[in-house]
Design a protein around this motif. Structure first.
Motif, PDB file in Angstrom:
ATOM      1  N   PHE A  55      25.103   1.482   8.827  1.00 42.15           N
ATOM      2  CA  PHE A  55      26.265   1.592   9.701  1.00 42.15           C
ATOM      3  C   PHE A  55      27.224   2.644   9.125  1.00 42.15           C
ATOM      4  O   PHE A  55      27.401   2.733   7.911  1.00 42.15           O
ATOM      5  CB  PHE A  55      26.972   0.226   9.770  1.00 42.15           C
ATOM      6  CG  PHE A  55      28.228   0.230  10.589  1.00 42.15           C
ATOM      7  CD1 PHE A  55      28.167   0.041  11.960  1.00 42.15           C
ATOM      8  CD2 PHE A  55      29.468   0.422   9.992  1.00 42.15           C
ATOM      9  CE1 PHE A  55      29.326   0.047  12.713  1.00 42.15           C
ATOM     10  CE2 PHE A  55      30.626   0.427  10.743  1.00 42.15           C
ATOM     11  CZ  PHE A  55      30.555   0.241  12.117  1.00 42.15           C
ATOM     12  N   GLY A  56      27.811   3.457   9.976  1.00 46.88           N
ATOM     13  CA  GLY A  56      28.817   4.430   9.546  1.00 46.88           C
ATOM     14  C   GLY A  56      28.276   5.747   9.044  1.00 46.88           C
ATOM     15  O   GLY A  56      29.035   6.595   8.577  1.00 46.88           O
ATOM     16  N   VAL A  57      26.960   5.947   9.142  1.00 44.46           N
ATOM     17  CA  VAL A  57      26.345   7.192   8.684  1.00 44.46           C
ATOM     18  C   VAL A  57      26.052   8.073   9.902  1.00 44.46           C
ATOM     19  O   VAL A  57      25.469   7.610  10.888  1.00 44.46           O
ATOM     20  CB  VAL A  57      25.046   6.908   7.896  1.00 44.46           C
ATOM     21  CG1 VAL A  57      24.309   8.189   7.560  1.00 44.46           C
ATOM     22  CG2 VAL A  57      25.365   6.113   6.636  1.00 44.46           C
ATOM     23  N   ARG A 101      32.072  12.745   6.467  1.00 44.23           N
ATOM     24  CA  ARG A 101      31.569  11.375   6.512  1.00 44.23           C
ATOM     25  C   ARG A 101      30.163  11.337   5.933  1.00 44.23           C
ATOM     26  O   ARG A 101      29.519  12.372   5.816  1.00 44.23           O
ATOM     27  CB  ARG A 101      31.570  10.896   7.972  1.00 44.23           C
ATOM     28  CG  ARG A 101      32.989  10.877   8.556  1.00 44.23           C
ATOM     29  CD  ARG A 101      32.979  10.927  10.051  1.00 44.23           C
ATOM     30  NE  ARG A 101      32.527  12.261  10.500  1.00 44.23           N
ATOM     31  CZ  ARG A 101      32.485  12.649  11.763  1.00 44.23           C
ATOM     32  NH1 ARG A 101      32.830  11.827  12.710  1.00 44.23           N
ATOM     33  NH2 ARG A 101      32.071  13.855  12.085  1.00 44.23           N
ATOM     34  N   MET A 161      26.578   6.681  15.050  1.00 43.06           N
ATOM     35  CA  MET A 161      27.178   6.397  13.742  1.00 43.06           C
ATOM     36  C   MET A 161      27.457   4.895  13.583  1.00 43.06           C
ATOM     37  O   MET A 161      27.302   4.343  12.498  1.00 43.06           O
ATOM     38  CB  MET A 161      28.475   7.207  13.605  1.00 43.06           C
ATOM     39  CG  MET A 161      29.004   7.239  12.207  1.00 43.06           C
ATOM     40  SD  MET A 161      30.298   8.482  12.073  1.00 43.06           S
ATOM     41  CE  MET A 161      31.672   7.415  11.722  1.00 43.06           C
ATOM     42  N   ASP A 162      27.842   4.227  14.675  1.00 44.31           N
ATOM     43  CA  ASP A 162      28.189   2.806  14.584  1.00 44.31           C
ATOM     44  C   ASP A 162      26.998   1.891  14.906  1.00 44.31           C
ATOM     45  O   ASP A 162      27.171   0.698  15.125  1.00 44.31           O
ATOM     46  CB  ASP A 162      29.398   2.477  15.452  1.00 44.31           C
ATOM     47  CG  ASP A 162      29.249   2.935  16.890  1.00 44.31           C
ATOM     48  OD1 ASP A 162      28.256   3.593  17.212  1.00 44.31           O
ATOM     49  OD2 ASP A 162      30.149   2.627  17.692  1.00 44.31           O
ATOM     50  N   GLU A 173      22.888   0.913  13.501  1.00 44.08           N
ATOM     51  CA  GLU A 173      22.133   0.932  12.248  1.00 44.08           C
ATOM     52  C   GLU A 173      20.662   0.704  12.546  1.00 44.08           C
ATOM     53  O   GLU A 173      20.287   0.362  13.664  1.00 44.08           O
ATOM     54  CB  GLU A 173      22.681  -0.144  11.287  1.00 44.08           C
ATOM     55  CG  GLU A 173      22.871  -1.496  11.936  1.00 44.08           C
ATOM     56  CD  GLU A 173      23.678  -2.484  11.127  1.00 44.08           C
ATOM     57  OE1 GLU A 173      23.416  -2.662   9.928  1.00 44.08           O
ATOM     58  OE2 GLU A 173      24.579  -3.113  11.711  1.00 44.08           O
ATOM     59  N   ARG A 211      26.097  -6.495   7.182  1.00 39.25           N
ATOM     60  CA  ARG A 211      26.636  -5.217   7.615  1.00 39.25           C
ATOM     61  C   ARG A 211      27.925  -4.951   6.856  1.00 39.25           C
ATOM     62  O   ARG A 211      28.718  -5.855   6.609  1.00 39.25           O
ATOM     63  CB  ARG A 211      26.918  -5.200   9.113  1.00 39.25           C
ATOM     64  CG  ARG A 211      27.071  -3.749   9.596  1.00 39.25           C
ATOM     65  CD  ARG A 211      27.535  -3.647  10.995  1.00 39.25           C
ATOM     66  NE  ARG A 211      28.998  -3.649  10.978  1.00 39.25           N
ATOM     67  CZ  ARG A 211      29.738  -3.406  12.035  1.00 39.25           C
ATOM     68  NH1 ARG A 211      29.179  -3.163  13.186  1.00 39.25           N
ATOM     69  NH2 ARG A 211      31.043  -3.433  11.951  1.00 39.25           N
ATOM     70  N   ASP A 212      28.149  -3.697   6.502  1.00 39.55           N
ATOM     71  CA  ASP A 212      29.360  -3.291   5.794  1.00 39.55           C
ATOM     72  C   ASP A 212      30.053  -2.211   6.615  1.00 39.55           C
ATOM     73  O   ASP A 212      29.500  -1.127   6.743  1.00 39.55           O
ATOM     74  CB  ASP A 212      28.995  -2.763   4.404  1.00 39.55           C
ATOM     75  CG  ASP A 212      30.227  -2.404   3.580  1.00 39.55           C
ATOM     76  OD1 ASP A 212      31.312  -2.952   3.875  1.00 39.55           O
ATOM     77  OD2 ASP A 212      30.102  -1.570   2.668  1.00 39.55           O
ATOM     78  N   ARG A 272      27.005  -5.773  17.390  1.00 37.43           N
ATOM     79  CA  ARG A 272      26.181  -5.142  16.358  1.00 37.43           C
ATOM     80  C   ARG A 272      24.883  -4.669  17.008  1.00 37.43           C
ATOM     81  O   ARG A 272      24.307  -5.390  17.830  1.00 37.43           O
ATOM     82  CB  ARG A 272      25.870  -6.132  15.233  1.00 37.43           C
ATOM     83  CG  ARG A 272      25.121  -5.509  14.068  1.00 37.43           C
ATOM     84  CD  ARG A 272      24.923  -6.486  12.920  1.00 37.43           C
ATOM     85  NE  ARG A 272      24.237  -5.824  11.807  1.00 37.43           N
ATOM     86  CZ  ARG A 272      23.785  -6.457  10.739  1.00 37.43           C
ATOM     87  NH1 ARG A 272      23.938  -7.759  10.613  1.00 37.43           N
ATOM     88  NH2 ARG A 272      23.175  -5.774   9.776  1.00 37.43           N
TER      89      ARG A 272
END
Length: 180
Positions: A9-11, A23, A43-44, A46, A115-116, A155
């Motif tokens: 997540f976030g990548v 990022r 990005m959000d 996974e 999840r982080d 999610r």
């Protein structure tokens, strides 16, 4: 060469970020030169991303005309009713037109990595898990489909593309496999 990556997540689903505040990117996880994503994953979101150095394979995986199945595990807000599942299965009309029919079923909460950052839990609003299988890949399609039937996505994990799965890969981990 075909690489299976469990994108955290976030990548960003690309190898570089030229923004003022860079990022995390795929390059922070995969230091293999000459490979490129076969398809995208927000990005959000996974889960499974496929990376390859073979342009023909990349096109076969990413091009909707090949109708390669993509399976997602989706945590949604609410408890799905039969009519909501029927809409997902038959195709949902979005702003850019109707979607193709999809596989849609309620599943038990899967045994996934944490999840982080974690999903915000609301005690007054139940959540559920769905397994959705699509044969097309529009921008943010799963999120737009679940929202259209009244089940906002909390999610989203892409679990499988064609025969390849993220099963057994920790977030950020990757492995090279044979492209069949």
């Amino acid at each position: 060469m075909l690489i299976l990556l469990n994108k955290p997540f976030g990548v960003l689903p690309q190898f570089t970020d030229n923004s003022a505040n860079p990022r995390p990117t795929l390059g922070d996880y995969v230091a293999v030169k000459g490979v490129y994503p076969a398809g995208r994953l927000d990005m959000d979101s996974e889960g499974l991303m496929l990376l390859t150095d073979d342009g023909r394979l990349q096109a076969r995986i990413a091009d909707p005309k090949h109708k390669m199945e993509k399976t997602y595990l989706v945590q949604v807000e609410g408890v799905p009713e039969d009519d909501q599942l029927a809409l997902l299965r038959n195709g949902v009309t979005l702003k850019d037109g109707p979607t193709r029919p999809a596989g849609a079923e309620v599943i038990a909460p899967p045994d996934l990595w944490p999840r982080d950052p974690p999903i915000r839990e609301r005690k007054s609003v139940p959540d559920s898990w769905l397994r959705l299988t699509l044969r097309e890949g529009r921008n943010r399609q799963v999120r737009r489909m679940t929202a259209a039937v009244g089940l906002p996505t909390l999610r989203l994990v892409r679990w499988q593309v064609g025969i390849w799965s993220v099963d057994g890969l920790a977030p950020g981990a990757w492995r090279e496999v044979q492209a069949r």
